[in-house]
Write an enzyme that holds these catalytic residues in place. Sequence first.
Site, PDB file in Angstrom:
ATOM      1  N   LYS A  88     125.353 112.399  82.727  1.00  0.00           N
ATOM      2  CA  LYS A  88     124.280 112.877  81.937  1.00  0.00           C
ATOM      3  C   LYS A  88     123.410 113.517  83.271  1.00  0.00           C
ATOM      4  CE  LYS A  88     124.770 110.007  78.104  1.00  0.00           C
ATOM      5  NZ  LYS A  88     123.996 108.578  77.261  1.00  0.00           N
ATOM      6  N   ARG A 147     129.713 102.578  79.995  1.00  0.00           N
ATOM      7  CA  ARG A 147     130.568 103.475  79.316  1.00  0.00           C
ATOM      8  C   ARG A 147     130.757 104.724  80.183  1.00  0.00           C
ATOM      9  NH1 ARG A 147     129.272 107.750  76.011  1.00  0.00           N
ATOM     10  NH2 ARG A 147     130.871 108.223  74.126  1.00  0.00           N
TER      11      ARG A 147
END
Length: 288
Positions: free
Chosen positions: A222, A262
């Site tokens: 991200k 994750r």
Amino acid sequence: MPAFTYRSGCLSLGERTAVMGILNVTPDSFSDGGRYTTVEAALEHACRMEREGADLLDIGAQSTRPGHVPVSAEEEIRRLQPVLRALRPRTSLPLSIDTYYPEVARMAMEEGADILNDVSGGIDNGMAEVAAATGAGLIMMHAGGGADDTGDGGDPVEQVAAFFHRALCCARQAGLPEARVCLDPGVGFGKGRTGDGELVARLPRLIREFPHCAVLVGASRKRVTAAFSTAEGETPPPFDQRLGGTVAIHSIAQWNGAHILRVHDVAPAVQAARLVDALRSMREERIG
């Protein structure tokens, strides 16, 4: 010892950090869209992540990238069902399904899924009721305005904590015990990059406030993984060149108490997680 319980078993909290591998069966996911849209490609990638040491697999059939176009529950089922049917007999790993549609969740549980990963940021969309009725574990994520929002300038940790309290209240009302709830602060959703960073840096505040729940952090690839290492005016590295930032932010989150990470890149994540687990153990032995 507290544990995160799901249909096929449970994950003890605090003993060993779990790595959740991401399997996107979508054409438009932000970093790997279109790579695993066939059953054969999805199955190969899932089995590769298991060999690399993943503890859980998270399968998603709808992108949540900034600017994504939502697809229907029927389309999610069309993408997910054949993958689940092929994968479930091939692995004993817990399977998590990334969806916010109750009808998709029910289908997934019928096909052998164990965990529902609701990234909607909602608490009254019926997902808690599906989890309670099917024995699933439920991941409840703070979204606060949608994917990659800039935030409203408030304290992100206080906002996430308030959401977690509401989420747990909703779960209890649905008959879902805390042991079957995992909380996700939602890095990259509804916060600016500084807010994302604060959530990881100040994670112990959330861990202390919710000691009986698992906490998942998912910052893989991200924008926050590049934000603080890119000089002003420079172009951040593309998604597939953010491994260093991903490992760094996840290692800090793990050191600060995260129970599940994750990730897209399982092998380096597992190597880093085992090292951080070992160092944390040394610290705790000295403190004890």
